[in-house]
Design an enzyme around this catalytic site. Structure first.
Site, PDB file in Angstrom:
ATOM      1  N   SER A 209     -98.676  21.010  28.858  1.00 61.52           N
ATOM      2  CA  SER A 209     -98.128  19.881  29.625  1.00 61.52           C
ATOM      3  C   SER A 209     -97.897  18.700  28.689  1.00 61.52           C
ATOM      4  O   SER A 209     -97.803  18.875  27.470  1.00 61.52           O
ATOM      5  CB  SER A 209     -99.080  19.517  30.763  1.00 61.52           C
ATOM      6  OG  SER A 209     -98.471  18.595  31.638  1.00 61.52           O
ATOM      7  N   ASN A 210     -97.782  17.496  29.216  1.00 62.77           N
ATOM      8  CA  ASN A 210     -97.609  16.305  28.371  1.00 62.77           C
ATOM      9  C   ASN A 210     -98.293  15.120  29.048  1.00 62.77           C
ATOM     10  O   ASN A 210     -98.934  15.266  30.085  1.00 62.77           O
ATOM     11  CB  ASN A 210     -96.122  16.045  28.111  1.00 62.77           C
ATOM     12  CG  ASN A 210     -95.369  15.812  29.396  1.00 62.77           C
ATOM     13  OD1 ASN A 210     -95.576  14.813  30.070  1.00 62.77           O
ATOM     14  ND2 ASN A 210     -94.508  16.764  29.773  1.00 62.77           N
TER      15      ASN A 210
END
Ligand code: PMT
Length: 398
Positions: A209-210
């Site tokens: 993810s980020n």
């Protein structure tokens, strides 16, 4: 705009309380009706006589009048207010507000008021920069409190730095803009806004993810809805509350976001693509938790669909706004995306700018379109959202 508005002015125990006199005067001159509530300590910094004379109303400090037992109702005060402005707001009062402590009239009124709340912090630079104060401010922002950033300059301590309360004229301008009735210029328009990070599963436990928190996208969705648009917010996982009047569609992966956005696009008048979408996803998601051994692990990734590019290829006369998050050669990368994805304009933010990008409550952006670029200063994400909505309105009116 302030004519006839009820402004409840809260004053706390800070040396900057002397500026509250000017603030009250400016509010009255602008036509507002002002009532003042002070913490007991604030009386040491500015007298109730001064504030009562300027506001033309008795000053409220205690829960009741000890002479005759009359109750100063925090509930009635909260209901009366169109805006609750606390200026100056000390670190102590901000901390109590963030934690629901209600040990004076100013604080009980905060908890019982449904009016928009604005705080203008004033304190020494180290108190302001302290992680606890910043955490409290961030929590207050998340509950909808508007924070007018203090200024950099000389402080009462003799030190110099960020902590001086904003000037009264600036505070009045802020309250004025806040209470301005939003014109419903986007009534009847349907917008999709994407927000937050996508999550690409590796196995039932792990993912790629980020850092996107969703704050920027949520601010945009809220702003468009306030202007009358029918907003569908397609969002990655966040803890943020859904903005008033917005329809929310929760997704996890880029694939799910693609499906939700593409389906809604046909009947939309536009889309603002603020989400940080994964460009790659694991080719396979293991159905059981991957067990570690002594070898390195290689995960093969495949490209996700570029949602914005797909919308761009069939945008017709819809409005399409993109974002670009860059770390180098910013404008060139953003311009390439503007053209390739057929955005009407792109909002560039760079991780090289302090206060810009992921997670924080501020952003520093540059609007880029075919005609040129416009760099904005560091602003709250709410204000950036307002500027984006103004630009969208401009495109619609063309
Ligand atoms: O959520 P916050 O913590 O408030 O942070 C806000 C933000 C930094 C996430 C936001 O301001 C921002 O920059 N969002 C875009 C981040 C990004 O992924 O940019 P990009 O340059 O990789 O993508 C360009 C554009 O294509 C974006 O509009 C993106 O939404 C879109 N895109 C990208 C990949 C993909 N597969 N599909 C897309 O639609």
């Amino acid at each position: 705009m302030l004519k006839g508005k009820h402004i409840l002015l809260g004053i706390t125990g800070s040396i900057a309380a002397y500026k509250a006199a000017v603030l009250c005067r400016l509010l009255k001159t602008a036509g507002a009706d002002v009532q003042v509530v002070m913490t007991p300590l604030a009386k040491q910094f500015i007298t109730p006589l001064t504030m009562a004379t300027l506001s033309k109303n008795p000053i409220l400090v205690e829960f009741f009048n000890p002479e005759n037992g009359a109750w100063n109702s925090h509930v009635a005060l909260g209901e009366w207010a169109d805006c609750y402005l606390i200026a100056p707001a000390t670190a102590n009062t901000l901390a109590k507000m963030a934690h629901g402590i209600a040990d004076n009239l100013l604080l009980t009124t905060y908890l019982s008021s449904r009016a928009p709340v604005v705080v203008a912090p004033a304190m020494d630079l180290d108190m302001f920069a302290h992680a606890t104060t910043q955490r409290n401010l961030s929590e207050l922002r998340q509950t909808g409190v508007h924070v007018i950033e203090p200024e950099d300059g000389e402080l009462a301590s003799g030190l110099s730095g960020k902590g001086r309360m904003a000037e009264p004229s600036q505070i009045v301008a802020f309250v004025d803009a806040l209470l301005e009735e939003k014109k419903k210029n986007l009534q009847g328009k349907r917008f999709i806004v994407t927000a937050g990070a996508t999550i690409e599963a590796i196995d039932p436990v792990r993912f790629i993810s980020n850092h996107s928190s969703g704050k920027m996208g949520y601010a945009i969705a809220g702003e468009l809805a306030e202007r009358g648009a029918d907003v569908l917010l397609v969002t990655g996982r966040t803890a943020l509350p859904t903005p008033t009047g917005v329809t929310r569609c929760d997704i996890l992966s880029a694939e799910e976001m693609h499906r939700a956005v593409v389906e809604a696009f046909d009947s939309a008048d536009g889309a603002v693509m603020c989400a940080a979408v994964a460009d790659y996803t694991p080719e396979h998601c293991a159905d059981r938790k991957l067990k570690k051994n002594d070898d390195d692990l290689v995960i093969r990734l495949r490209r996700t669909k570029d949602i914005a590019a797909e919308l761009g290829s069939r945008k017709g006369d819809r409005i399409l706004v993109g974002f670009a998050l860059e770390t180098d050669d910013e404008e060139a990368h953003a311009r390439e995306k503007l053209e390739r994805k057929h955005f009407d304009f792109i909002v560039l933010n760079s991780l090289r700018d302090t206060g810009a990008g992921f997670r924080g409550d501020t952003n520093k952006v540059t609007f880029i379109d075919a005609a040129g670029s416009e760099a904005l200063p560091l602003l709250s994400k709410r204000e950036v959202a307002r500027r984006i909505a103004d630009k969208i309105e401009g495109l619609i009116q063309k």
